[in-house]
Design a protein around this motif. Structure first.
Motif, PDB file in Angstrom:
ATOM      1  N   ASP A   1       0.652  -1.367   0.225  1.00  0.00           N
ATOM      2  CA  ASP A   1      -0.118   0.002  -0.026  1.00  0.00           C
ATOM      3  C   ASP A   1       1.022   1.044   0.026  1.00  0.00           C
ATOM      4  O   ASP A   1       0.995   2.024   1.083  1.00  0.00           O
TER       5      ASP A   1
ATOM      6  N   ARG B   1       1.704   2.731   3.657  1.00  0.00           N
ATOM      7  CA  ARG B   1       0.777   2.500   4.896  1.00  0.00           C
ATOM      8  C   ARG B   1       1.500   1.142   5.739  1.00  0.00           C
ATOM      9  O   ARG B   1       2.373   0.284   5.388  1.00  0.00           O
TER      10      ARG B   1
ATOM     11  N   ASP C   1      -0.258   9.351   7.926  1.00  0.00           N
ATOM     12  CA  ASP C   1      -1.346   8.802   7.492  1.00  0.00           C
ATOM     13  C   ASP C   1      -2.738   9.840   7.479  1.00  0.00           C
ATOM     14  O   ASP C   1      -3.554   9.799   6.717  1.00  0.00           O
TER      15      ASP C   1
ATOM     16  N   ARG D   1     -10.003   4.248   3.684  1.00  0.00           N
ATOM     17  CA  ARG D   1      -8.686   5.115   4.094  1.00  0.00           C
ATOM     18  C   ARG D   1      -8.991   5.525   5.552  1.00  0.00           C
ATOM     19  O   ARG D   1      -8.227   5.547   6.363  1.00  0.00           O
TER      20      ARG D   1
ATOM     21  N   GLN E   1      -8.891   2.626   7.866  1.00  0.00           N
ATOM     22  CA  GLN E   1      -7.345   2.322   8.230  1.00  0.00           C
ATOM     23  C   GLN E   1      -6.615   3.233   8.785  1.00  0.00           C
ATOM     24  O   GLN E   1      -5.463   2.966   9.178  1.00  0.00           O
TER      25      GLN E   1
END
Length: 846
Positions: free
Chosen positions: A119, A219, A371, A460, A463
């Motif tokens: 990712d 990620r 992130d 997203r 996560q």
């Protein structure tokens, strides 16, 4: 084929490999375990002590013994009528030279066949279309100037070295002919400009390790730069990662899987459906029915959160039970007094919820900043493309997202398909809206519209909420808020001290109905402190006057000796709790080894809290002062009065705590679900957070316990502090589970009576019935016979109803007739619990 009945979790590593585990299979079979539950067995980083840093999921770790070693363990298990569960890691892999997929991406960049497997946001700002690797011990310019980067010839061609790290070079950046490599390397290393040119031509951009929080564009697992997330939603990635475990199932070696960190996946529900189908096919290929292969998920649930009902699995790995049984044993009225004590010592009156909200905001500005920014970029693209958001600015959106994440109460939603999921988002949105101005509230409303309408945005978001919850709550706030550390446990809410018996039983019945094969844990490889350490602190909740007095006494003794604890009040109180919870009951074991264990916990606690120290900027002077103080406490003659005072209180409260520990174990083995024993837990477990909870197990001692004559009263009286009483209770109940498995798999759970003196629970199926009589009193004023775990007879104890029939005690030779009320003391005989079974003349494991 062995039915799942009771598991034991084993932590494998080079020092305890497949053959070492195989050597203990006969012991576990005699104990009554049905399945070995193994930590990850795929190839991991060399020297890994846990296996979650896997580098090749297609191959069994050679350090553990490889394929042949695993076959030997599997054969040993089958010979003893046992099965094997495997822990698998689909979410991430290690960023390491031993990882061939990752190395291919480093070498070939976007052209790599594996570039899409990870990712990675190749177009992240300031990364120049490359992979940002925050691996340097100093800024890049300094690393070049100091010669900390140099070229070398590795096994697959020229590479870049930084200390022990070797990174492959793009084939386009060096000569094709191998014979010219030495000269090319020499020329490059003589010229700073040439070195810079070589670096510029790589698929990765090297950065100082401190840049990772801002610039990492892949990620990660939580915020660990050394673990990169996989895109498990891609069929080719799923197939590659699961080829090994599915093959082992098809070959008949494996009977179930445990999925690590299922919340990190893009679509856990879809993933589990695909995996369940693969397991069904593999089971049939092995000649077994599909339902024989179990599937459990590591899932941390909020206090009032349920596992999604549409997941194709057998339930969780048991953090929820660990929380519930722990809360059950705490005093229901202790909360206000404990908070007042915490406030007076720490000077901090904030609730746990306020602590964790603050920690969330800090994480979003800190190690999870990259992130957060990645999600913001996706939202900003939505904002620019959506006419409805024409008057929403980027700043509004950023503030709205940050506050929504601050209040998000669970690890994640799951596609917002269920009413429960939608309620979690609504709850967070309502709390966020109350904190925002009108413009930012408009941005929040638009954000929620996108979460419902755009799967990419929702994925997203989900996560990010999972690692944010883990890092802010378990790895930060748990180390800041120390009202009572027994409730600062994985899966628990420190703000909730107690769970009433009725609610505990309701949740147990719900588990029996919805997830009958869910695991029941009281200890795991991730626990913050062992189950018996938690019970000592649970006993503190029943003895607050004594606790307050002892804290004042210890502080005064340290001050009189000229060595008050150098830590602030909050950290000092948490240290006192840790010492009490883990203090050895044998005086000779309060040695350098024990002090070193506490010192390791303390350094981790101070750095995780990120208040007086941290991993990125440790206050080494303070840490050293605390370490020196612990060493003084453990060995200095001047500290002898303090050691004696600590020891006296530990010995006063430990028998009461041990009684709670036995009650906890009995509930684990008698409640609906599958008990999961953690390695070494046959005896008292007062371990601390990892790596302390992964220490070597003394199997010789545990074998000796199993071979001892089963005398319950003797175990409670003589040398109980060694752990034999717990081992005897465990073995007795495991044997009974093996003898009448249907009773525990399908039997009803009923509360027959609950008085101040005793609780009586029943498991019943047809002619089989078991009564569990529990005494959870843990007050120091409640007299115990000197040197034992036996409670002295009390004429005020209540009477309980005993159903009609001939009853026999599983733990000793007593018998009695039911059909009338009987004194609780007669059933318990001074013990913290009794197990009575309806005597129908069958062999039931005794």
């Amino acid at each position: 084929m062995t039915t799942l009945r009771a598991t034991v979790r084993l932590q494998l590593h080079a020092g305890f490999d497949f053959d070492a585990a195989a050597a203990q299979v006969d012991y576990f079979a005699r104990l009554g375990i049905s399945h070995l539950y193994l930590s990850p067995i795929a190839s991991a980083v060399p020297g890994s002590t846990h296996g979650y840093d896997n580098v090749d999921p297609t191959r069994i770790s050679p350090e553990l013994g490889g394929e042949q070693g695993f076959h030997r363990l599997s054969d040993a298990a089958r010979q003893h009528g046992m099965g094997i569960l495997l822990d698998i890691v689909p979410n991430h892999m290690a960023v390491h030279p031993a990882n061939p997929w990752w190395n291919d991406v480093l070498r070939n960049g976007r052209r790599s066949a594996h570039a899409g497997w990870f990712d990675i946001d190749w177009d992240a700002p300031e990364c120049d279309g490359r992979l940002w690797l925050a691996v340097l011990d100093r800024p890049l310019a300094a690393a070049l100037a100091d010669g900390a980067l140099h070229l070398d010839i590795g096994g697959e061609g020229p590479c870049l070295r930084h200390h022990d790290l070797a990174l492959p070079l793009s084939p386009l950046s060096y000569p094709a002919q191998a014979e010219s490599w030495p000269g090319w390397i020499a020329r490059c290393q003589r010229s700073l400009q040439r070195m810079q040119d070589v670096l510029q031509r790589q698929a990765y951009r090297l950065g100082w390790w401190r840049t990772g929080a801002d610039h990492t564009n892949y990620r990660r697992f939580f915020d660990i730069d050394g673990l990169v997330a996989l895109r498990m939603e891609l069929p080719e990635v799923f197939d590659a990662v699961h080829a090994l475990p599915l093959r082992l199932v098809a070959e008949g070696h494996v009977d179930g899987l445990r999925v690590d960190h299922v919340d990190g996946l893009a679509d856990p529900r879809g993933y589990l459906g695909r995996l369940r189908s693969g397991l069904d096919r593999a089971a049939i290929a092995s000649g077994r029915p599909a339902e024989a292969i179990t599937l459990h998920v590591e899932k941390i649930l909020a206090d009032d959160e349920a596992l999604p009902a549409d997941w194709a699995c057998d339930g969780t790995t048991g953090y929820d039970f660990m929380d519930q049984v722990g809360a059950l044993l705490h005093d229901s009225e202790a909360g206000p007094a404990l908070h007042a004590l915490w406030h007076s010592v720490s000077g901090d009156a904030r609730s746990f919820d306020q602590h964790q909200q603050q920690a969330r905001l800090q994480m979003l500005q800190g190690s999870l900043r990259c992130d957060f920014d990645r999600l913001l970029r996706l939202l900003d693209a939505q904002r620019r493309a959506d006419p409805a958001a024409a008057d929403i600015t980027g700043g509004m959106l950023e503030r709205a997202l940050r506050v929504l994440l601050q209040h998000f109460p669970v690890y994640r939603t799951h596609g917002l398909r269920s009413a429960a999921d939608r309620a979690w988002l609504a709850r967070a949105a309502d709390a966020a809206a109350a904190q925002l101005g009108e413009g930012d509230r408009a941005a929040l409303e638009q954000l929620c519209v996108w979460l419902y309408g755009n799967p990419a945005v929702l994925t997203r978001f989900e996560q990010l909420t999972a690692p944010l919850n883990a890092k802010a709550v378990e790895d930060t706030a748990f180390y800041r808020y120390g009202r009572l550390l027994s409730r600062n446990e994985v899966g628990s809410d420190p703000g909730r001290l107690h769970l009433p018996l009725e609610e505990f039983l309701l949740r147990a019945r719900q588990r029996a109905q919805q997830w009958p094969r869910a695991l029941l844990a009281v200890a795991t490889h991730d626990h913050k402190r062992g189950p018996d350490a938690r019970c000592r602190l649970a006993a503190v909740s029943c003895n607050l006057t004594h606790w307050s007095a002892r804290l004042a006494q210890w502080h005064e003794l340290a001050t009189q000796a000229g060595r008050p604890c150098p830590l602030p009040g909050a950290e000092t109180l948490m240290l006192w709790q840790t010492l009490l919870a883990s203090w050895p009951l044998q005086a000779e074991r309060v040695d350098a080894g024990f002090i070193g264990r506490v010192d390791g916990w303390l350094q981790k606690a101070l750095r995780e809290a990120k208040q007086v120290s941290s991993w990125s900027d440790p206050d080494r002077a303070l840490e050293q002062a605390a370490s020196d103080w612990l060493a003084w406490l453990g060995s200095s003659p001047q500290a002898a009065p303090l050691r004696s005072a600590l020891d006296a209180f530990v010995h006063a409260i430990a028998p009461h705590a041990a009684r709670l520990g036995l009650v906890q174990l009995a509930l684990q083995l008698c409640c609906p679900g599958v008990p999961d024993l953690y390695q070494g837990n046959e005896g008292w477990d007062t371990s601390l957070v990892d790596p302390d909870n992964r220490r070597e197990v003394d199997y010789l001692q545990r074998r000796a316990w199993l071979g001892s004559p089963p005398d319950w009263q003797q175990a409670l009286q003589e040398h109980w502090s060694g752990g034999s009483a717990k081992a005897l209770l465990l073995a007795t109940l495991l044997r009974h589970r093996a003898a009448v498995p249907s009773l525990f798999a399908d039997g009803s759970l009923t509360l027959l009576s609950a008085t101040a003196g005793a609780w009586v629970l029943s498991r019943q199926l047809g002619d089989h019935q078991l009564l569990l009589v529990l005494d959870t009193t843990a007050r120091l004023e409640t007299p115990l016979a000197p040197g034992t775990l036996l409670r002295e007879e009390d004429s005020e104890r209540a009477r309980v109803g005993l159903p009609a029939g001939h009853w026999r005690s599983l733990l000793d030779a007593r018998r009695c007739e039911g059909g009338d009320d009987i004194e609780a003391d007669a059933l318990l005989d001074g013990a913290p619990l009794a197990i009575w079974v309806l005597d129908n003349g069958e062999n039931d494991g005794r």
